[in-house]
Design a protein around this motif. Structure first.
Motif, PDB file in Angstrom:
ATOM      1  N   LYS A  83       0.800  12.277  -4.440  1.00  0.00           N
ATOM      2  CA  LYS A  83      -0.524  11.873  -4.883  1.00  0.00           C
ATOM      3  C   LYS A  83      -0.526  11.178  -6.237  1.00  0.00           C
ATOM      4  N   ASN A 100      -2.573   4.850  -3.047  1.00  0.00           N
ATOM      5  CA  ASN A 100      -3.894   4.731  -2.425  1.00  0.00           C
ATOM      6  C   ASN A 100      -5.013   4.586  -3.456  1.00  0.00           C
ATOM      7  N   GLY A 101      -4.656   4.520  -4.720  1.00  0.00           N
ATOM      8  CA  GLY A 101      -5.639   4.293  -5.771  1.00  0.00           C
ATOM      9  C   GLY A 101      -6.388   5.521  -6.227  1.00  0.00           C
ATOM     10  N   SER A 102      -6.044   6.705  -5.713  1.00  0.00           N
ATOM     11  CA  SER A 102      -6.819   7.902  -6.031  1.00  0.00           C
ATOM     12  C   SER A 102      -6.455   8.491  -7.388  1.00  0.00           C
ATOM     13  N   PHE A 103      -5.299   8.153  -7.934  1.00  0.00           N
ATOM     14  CA  PHE A 103      -4.865   8.676  -9.229  1.00  0.00           C
ATOM     15  C   PHE A 103      -4.446   7.522 -10.115  1.00  0.00           C
ATOM     16  N   SER A 159      -6.798  -0.411 -11.907  1.00  0.00           N
ATOM     17  CA  SER A 159      -7.418  -0.215 -10.607  1.00  0.00           C
ATOM     18  C   SER A 159      -6.657  -1.054  -9.590  1.00  0.00           C
ATOM     19  N   GLU A 187       0.817  -1.220   0.000  1.00  0.00           N
ATOM     20  CA  GLU A 187       0.000   0.000   0.000  1.00  0.00           C
ATOM     21  C   GLU A 187       0.850   1.270   0.000  1.00  0.00           C
ATOM     22  N   VAL A 237      -1.012   3.384 -11.270  1.00  0.00           N
ATOM     23  CA  VAL A 237      -1.995   3.786 -10.259  1.00  0.00           C
ATOM     24  C   VAL A 237      -1.223   4.168  -9.005  1.00  0.00           C
ATOM     25  N   SER A 238      -1.673   5.231  -8.351  1.00  0.00           N
ATOM     26  CA  SER A 238      -0.992   5.694  -7.149  1.00  0.00           C
ATOM     27  C   SER A 238      -1.210   4.715  -5.996  1.00  0.00           C
ATOM     28  N   ASP A 275       3.370   3.012  -5.544  1.00  0.00           N
ATOM     29  CA  ASP A 275       2.671   3.129  -6.818  1.00  0.00           C
ATOM     30  C   ASP A 275       2.949   1.858  -7.613  1.00  0.00           C
TER      31      ASP A 275
END
Length: 124
Positions: free
Chosen positions: A101, A54-57, A68, A30, A51-52, A33
């Motif tokens: 991010k 935390n999955g936000s980007f 994803s 976690e 994907v970043s 990236d």
């Protein structure tokens, strides 16, 4: 030590779809990236998606790809639609320590942990 294993490759007809998985084991999934890259015979490794942590980007080089992640399952997914023969390659996932991010795909050298790859063949 974090390790990555790809799965889901195979033979698919042109126009078909595939979902690749990149599953992590060990600590720190976690905090990284995750990027997908591919290498076709005789060609350099190229970027596909990232994907970043935390999955936000997320970033996809082609609109028909979607990346994803599920940090509970320690897995990143790459969904590819409308596959073409040019998509034939070995697909690798790789991890880069998160620095904010956003993930990035330009500086591949920052991805220091790599899986062994999974073969995708698009052919009739």
């Amino acid at each position: 030590q974090l390790q990555l294993v790809e799965s889901g490759g195979g033979l698919v007809q042109p126009g078909g779809s595939l979902r690749l998985s990149c599953t992590g084991s060990g600590d720190g999934f976690e905090d990284h990236d995750i990027g997908w890259f591919r290498q076709a015979p005789g060609k350099e490794r190229s970027s596909v998606s990232c994907v970043s942590a935390n999955g936000s980007f997320a970033m996809n080089m082609k609109a028909r790809n979607r990346i994803s992640r599920d940090n509970v399952r320690k897995t990143v997914f790459l969904e590819m639609d409308n596959l073409e023969s040019e998509d034939t390659a070995i697909y690798f996932c790789a991890a880069r320590p998160a620095r904010g991010k956003f993930c990035q795909l330009v500086r591949k050298q920052e991805y220091t942990l790599w899986g062994q790859g999974t073969q995708v063949t698009v052919s009739a």
